[in-house]
Write a protein that holds these residues in place. Sequence first.
Motif, PDB file in Angstrom:
ATOM      1  N   GLU A 189       0.826  -1.208   0.000  1.00  0.00           N
ATOM      2  CA  GLU A 189       0.000   0.000   0.000  1.00  0.00           C
ATOM      3  C   GLU A 189       0.862   1.262   0.000  1.00  0.00           C
ATOM      4  OE1 GLU A 189      -1.012   0.821   4.692  1.00  0.00           O
ATOM      5  OE2 GLU A 189      -2.355  -0.461   3.538  1.00  0.00           O
ATOM      6  N   ILE A 190       2.104   1.154   0.509  1.00  0.00           N
ATOM      7  CA  ILE A 190       3.024   2.287   0.425  1.00  0.00           C
ATOM      8  C   ILE A 190       3.340   2.590  -1.034  1.00  0.00           C
ATOM      9  CG2 ILE A 190       5.289   3.151   1.098  1.00  0.00           C
ATOM     10  CD1 ILE A 190       3.365   2.770   3.410  1.00  0.00           C
ATOM     11  N   VAL A 191       3.567   1.533  -1.806  1.00  0.00           N
ATOM     12  CA  VAL A 191       3.847   1.705  -3.233  1.00  0.00           C
ATOM     13  C   VAL A 191       2.648   2.337  -3.935  1.00  0.00           C
ATOM     14  CG1 VAL A 191       4.383   0.494  -5.373  1.00  0.00           C
ATOM     15  CG2 VAL A 191       5.425  -0.250  -3.225  1.00  0.00           C
ATOM     16  N   ASP A 192       1.470   1.830  -3.614  1.00  0.00           N
ATOM     17  CA  ASP A 192       0.259   2.358  -4.246  1.00  0.00           C
ATOM     18  C   ASP A 192       0.045   3.824  -3.876  1.00  0.00           C
ATOM     19  OD1 ASP A 192      -2.008   2.204  -5.840  1.00  0.00           O
ATOM     20  OD2 ASP A 192      -3.302   1.708  -4.137  1.00  0.00           O
ATOM     21  N   TYR A 193       0.354   4.175  -2.618  1.00  0.00           N
ATOM     22  CA  TYR A 193       0.184   5.558  -2.184  1.00  0.00           C
ATOM     23  C   TYR A 193       1.150   6.481  -2.919  1.00  0.00           C
ATOM     24  CZ  TYR A 193       0.345   9.715   0.742  1.00  0.00           C
ATOM     25  OH  TYR A 193       0.333  11.016   1.187  1.00  0.00           O
ATOM     26  N   LEU A 194       2.399   6.058  -3.055  1.00  0.00           N
ATOM     27  CA  LEU A 194       3.385   6.897  -3.736  1.00  0.00           C
ATOM     28  C   LEU A 194       3.054   7.061  -5.215  1.00  0.00           C
ATOM     29  CD1 LEU A 194       6.659   5.546  -2.088  1.00  0.00           C
ATOM     30  CD2 LEU A 194       5.587   7.759  -1.705  1.00  0.00           C
ATOM     31  N   LYS A 195       2.403   6.064  -5.802  1.00  0.00           N
ATOM     32  CA  LYS A 195       2.030   6.151  -7.216  1.00  0.00           C
ATOM     33  C   LYS A 195       0.725   6.926  -7.402  1.00  0.00           C
ATOM     34  CE  LYS A 195       4.207   2.004  -9.156  1.00  0.00           C
ATOM     35  NZ  LYS A 195       3.952   0.702  -9.814  1.00  0.00           N
ATOM     36  N   ASN A 196      -0.245   6.676  -6.512  1.00  0.00           N
ATOM     37  CA  ASN A 196      -1.563   7.296  -6.650  1.00  0.00           C
ATOM     38  C   ASN A 196      -1.994   7.918  -5.324  1.00  0.00           C
ATOM     39  OD1 ASN A 196      -1.995   6.060  -9.396  1.00  0.00           O
ATOM     40  ND2 ASN A 196      -1.955   4.186  -8.160  1.00  0.00           N
ATOM     41  N   PRO A 197      -1.372   9.002  -4.906  1.00  0.00           N
ATOM     42  CA  PRO A 197      -1.717   9.580  -3.595  1.00  0.00           C
ATOM     43  C   PRO A 197      -3.132  10.145  -3.537  1.00  0.00           C
ATOM     44  CG  PRO A 197      -0.232  11.028  -4.809  1.00  0.00           C
ATOM     45  CD  PRO A 197      -0.313   9.763  -5.590  1.00  0.00           C
ATOM     46  N   ASP A 198      -3.667  10.603  -4.678  1.00  0.00           N
ATOM     47  CA  ASP A 198      -5.005  11.213  -4.666  1.00  0.00           C
ATOM     48  C   ASP A 198      -6.073  10.224  -4.240  1.00  0.00           C
ATOM     49  OD1 ASP A 198      -3.869  13.548  -5.500  1.00  0.00           O
ATOM     50  OD2 ASP A 198      -4.267  13.208  -7.632  1.00  0.00           O
ATOM     51  N   TYR A 200      -6.008   8.122  -1.921  1.00  0.00           N
ATOM     52  CA  TYR A 200      -6.083   8.048  -0.468  1.00  0.00           C
ATOM     53  C   TYR A 200      -6.446   9.406   0.139  1.00  0.00           C
ATOM     54  CZ  TYR A 200      -3.784   3.531  -1.020  1.00  0.00           C
ATOM     55  OH  TYR A 200      -3.487   2.241  -1.384  1.00  0.00           O
ATOM     56  N   LEU A 201      -5.878  10.464  -0.434  1.00  0.00           N
ATOM     57  CA  LEU A 201      -6.156  11.793   0.102  1.00  0.00           C
ATOM     58  C   LEU A 201      -7.621  12.164  -0.064  1.00  0.00           C
ATOM     59  CD1 LEU A 201      -2.997  13.717  -1.200  1.00  0.00           C
ATOM     60  CD2 LEU A 201      -3.408  12.780   1.077  1.00  0.00           C
ATOM     61  N   ARG A 202      -8.253  11.660  -1.119  1.00  0.00           N
ATOM     62  CA  ARG A 202      -9.665  11.947  -1.352  1.00  0.00           C
ATOM     63  C   ARG A 202     -10.540  11.412  -0.226  1.00  0.00           C
ATOM     64  NH1 ARG A 202      -9.978   9.501  -5.762  1.00  0.00           N
ATOM     65  NH2 ARG A 202     -11.042   7.615  -5.081  1.00  0.00           N
ATOM     66  N   LEU A 203     -10.093  10.307   0.355  1.00  0.00           N
ATOM     67  CA  LEU A 203     -10.856   9.694   1.451  1.00  0.00           C
ATOM     68  C   LEU A 203     -10.426  10.209   2.818  1.00  0.00           C
ATOM     69  CD1 LEU A 203     -10.787   6.004   0.179  1.00  0.00           C
ATOM     70  CD2 LEU A 203     -12.676   7.622   0.008  1.00  0.00           C
ATOM     71  N   GLY A 204      -9.428  11.071   2.845  1.00  0.00           N
ATOM     72  CA  GLY A 204      -8.943  11.584   4.123  1.00  0.00           C
ATOM     73  C   GLY A 204      -7.968  10.665   4.824  1.00  0.00           C
ATOM     74  N   ALA A 205      -7.463   9.637   4.128  1.00  0.00           N
ATOM     75  CA  ALA A 205      -6.528   8.690   4.737  1.00  0.00           C
ATOM     76  C   ALA A 205      -5.125   9.280   4.780  1.00  0.00           C
ATOM     77  CB  ALA A 205      -6.515   7.387   3.943  1.00  0.00           C
ATOM     78  N   GLY A 307       7.950  16.914  11.730  1.00  0.00           N
ATOM     79  CA  GLY A 307       7.955  18.221  11.102  1.00  0.00           C
ATOM     80  C   GLY A 307       7.499  18.283   9.670  1.00  0.00           C
ATOM     81  N   PHE A 308       7.517  17.174   8.928  1.00  0.00           N
ATOM     82  CA  PHE A 308       7.120  17.281   7.525  1.00  0.00           C
ATOM     83  C   PHE A 308       5.685  16.811   7.331  1.00  0.00           C
ATOM     84  CE2 PHE A 308       9.171  13.071   7.728  1.00  0.00           C
ATOM     85  CZ  PHE A 308       8.201  12.271   7.141  1.00  0.00           C
ATOM     86  N   ASP A 309       5.044  17.408   6.363  1.00  0.00           N
ATOM     87  CA  ASP A 309       3.658  17.095   6.021  1.00  0.00           C
ATOM     88  C   ASP A 309       3.652  16.032   4.940  1.00  0.00           C
ATOM     89  OD1 ASP A 309       1.020  16.956   5.372  1.00  0.00           O
ATOM     90  OD2 ASP A 309       0.695  19.117   5.268  1.00  0.00           O
ATOM     91  N   ALA A 310       3.157  14.857   5.263  1.00  0.00           N
ATOM     92  CA  ALA A 310       3.180  13.739   4.319  1.00  0.00           C
ATOM     93  C   ALA A 310       2.325  14.007   3.097  1.00  0.00           C
ATOM     94  CB  ALA A 310       2.711  12.458   5.016  1.00  0.00           C
ATOM     95  N   ASP A 311       1.339  14.904   3.222  1.00  0.00           N
ATOM     96  CA  ASP A 311       0.476  15.188   2.067  1.00  0.00           C
ATOM     97  C   ASP A 311       1.197  16.073   1.055  1.00  0.00           C
ATOM     98  OD1 ASP A 311      -1.384  13.730   3.405  1.00  0.00           O
ATOM     99  OD2 ASP A 311      -2.489  15.461   4.175  1.00  0.00           O
ATOM    100  N   LYS A 312       1.928  17.094   1.555  1.00  0.00           N
ATOM    101  CA  LYS A 312       2.582  18.038   0.653  1.00  0.00           C
ATOM    102  C   LYS A 312       3.928  17.514   0.151  1.00  0.00           C
ATOM    103  CE  LYS A 312       0.359  22.022   2.824  1.00  0.00           C
ATOM    104  NZ  LYS A 312       0.573  23.291   3.559  1.00  0.00           N
TER     105      LYS A 312
END
Length: 645
Positions: A189-198, A200-205, A307-312
């Motif tokens: 799921e880490i790989v999937d997140y790095l490839k398609n972050p939107d 997960y972000l769309r669901l607030g994950a 300190g870092f924002d995982a979304d940005k």
Amino acid sequence: MRKNSQNSPENGNNNNFFNKNPIVVFLIFAVLIIVIFRAMSPDSGIGGGMNGGVNKNITYSELKSLINAKQISKVYIGQTTIKAEAGANTIYTVKKVEDPTLVPTLEAEKIPYGAYNESNFFTDILFSWVIPLVIFFGIWMFLVSRMQKNVGGGILGVGSSKKLVNSEKPNVKFSDVAGVEEAKEEVMEIVDYLKNPDKYLRLGAKIPKGILLVGPPGTGKTLLARAVAGEADVPFFSISASSFIEMFVGVGASRVRDLFENAKKEAPSIVFIDEIDAIGKSRSSSPMGGNDEREQTLNQLLSEMDGFDADKSPVIVMAATNRPEILDAALLRPGRFDRQVLVDKPDFKGRVDILRIHMRGVKFAKDVDIEEIGRLTTGLAGADLENIVNEAALLAGRESKEHVEQKDLIEAVERSIAGLEKKSRRVNPKEKRIVAYHECGHALIAEVTKGARKVTKVSIIPRGLAALGYTLNTPEENKFLMQRHELIAEVDVLLGGRAAEKVFIKEISTGASNDLERATDIIKAMISMYGMSDVAGLMVLEKQRNNFLYGQTIKDYSDNMAQKVDEHVKDMLAKRFEDVVNTLETYKPAIESMVKALYKEETIEGEKVREIIRNYEEENGLPSRLVPLKDENNEDIEEAKHKEE
């Protein structure tokens, strides 16, 4: 990692020269300073070098006399004094007199002459101290600046992680990783997140910031982390945690900041910290005081992860350790390393898959049985299996074979488990006889005792540092728990060698020292740690604890209890030894047959051992005590072979 302008191809050659040859550069500049200083010196005239000889004060009339006597070679005329050279080592100093005939006289005598600037207090200070110090200070600052740019900052670059970080985009994929299927599923799921972050972000994950890979050495933790970066096609920053620690306090924290700064610039990216327990050890585990440098480094790591924002700027921090129990609680809380992934030793299927991966590119014979090697390597990690395949290829190459054969793989397994074969070691006939009976005693007890690991091979060829012979026992399947009868069976097998010496040699030797030590430890553990005796009941007498200086076994019981434990261990060893001796007495002819085969071939396979025992039981009408071999699915291997036939 992005290249800085200072490392661009246009000026790369110059940088390489300055960075690789700082001493040469310093010497060149020192020579230039000396040349410039000598050229600017007040006493440097037309002839130069006037300060090297003996200086004498004379009168003007004496100078005229020397000129007329042709003893003067050069003359230098200053504002108030005249200096004249007489040869190479003598310089005369004369107070100047207004004499219009001096120059015509010098010309008539064909003596070279010229003017020079006289020194004074101001020029002496300027040329002797100020100018050299300024130039040397300028060279020093230049070299320090070059070193700082080369390594990225700090005093002589000591605080930078640039040279310590390996930055790359790995080509490793999940198809190159085997034996850890559950761990791969956890990190996919880490790989999937790095490839398609939107997605997960769309669901607030929110994806975990930190993933801790936990497992024994050699199980493929680093390889799995590289595979995550390879599948996601993102930069992979890897560093060993020990590289953060220096003798200067604050250097480790500086390197942590530098590492995360570089990772954020390349986001999305993965930061991998190997052996994180080097800096992540619990801060409360040191009763005598902590290590300031290690604690500051750990604090900076915790701060950077917060300190870092995982979304940005998605930076995933992965770390590996084989000692998770000593890590600081602040490191494992949610928001930091909030997910632990177990990377354990592979099972039978995993070992076979790992062997197939490492066999790529190696020429193997068609009759190679990978599954047999998988059964022989129970308990080994991926690194061990890779070494076995490589060792087999080396063995085949040494004999100039076209392909790697099955026997090469088996020999490689034995080398990994028992050590290198010592064919050159000469064993006298008496010791050879003792070793043969000793090893056959181990083998027979292992085959007729329920719960014991079955025999793969028996040999009287010396191996390793001190073994004059060996019995190779491999479990039929992975075991994570041991029952009481299995522990007792292991004790019986260990006592089989000493018992065989007593029954057949009639005198005991020192060959069983390690066997007795291991048997004693097993029985003590049954009493003090596993609650498998009536002496202590269910009370645990010993605990494994990580101490500040050592990992120690903490004993917490009275002297009276210790005496009872010692007496029980002694009685139990005596009882088990008596039972083993009785078993060997029953199977005496079978032992003699094994020894005869060993003398003839020096090595016999486990199947040969079982055949000898089976024939003896059938000839004497004894009920078979052979325990059938089981595979990974708990199926009878011998029965399966008969069905196939």
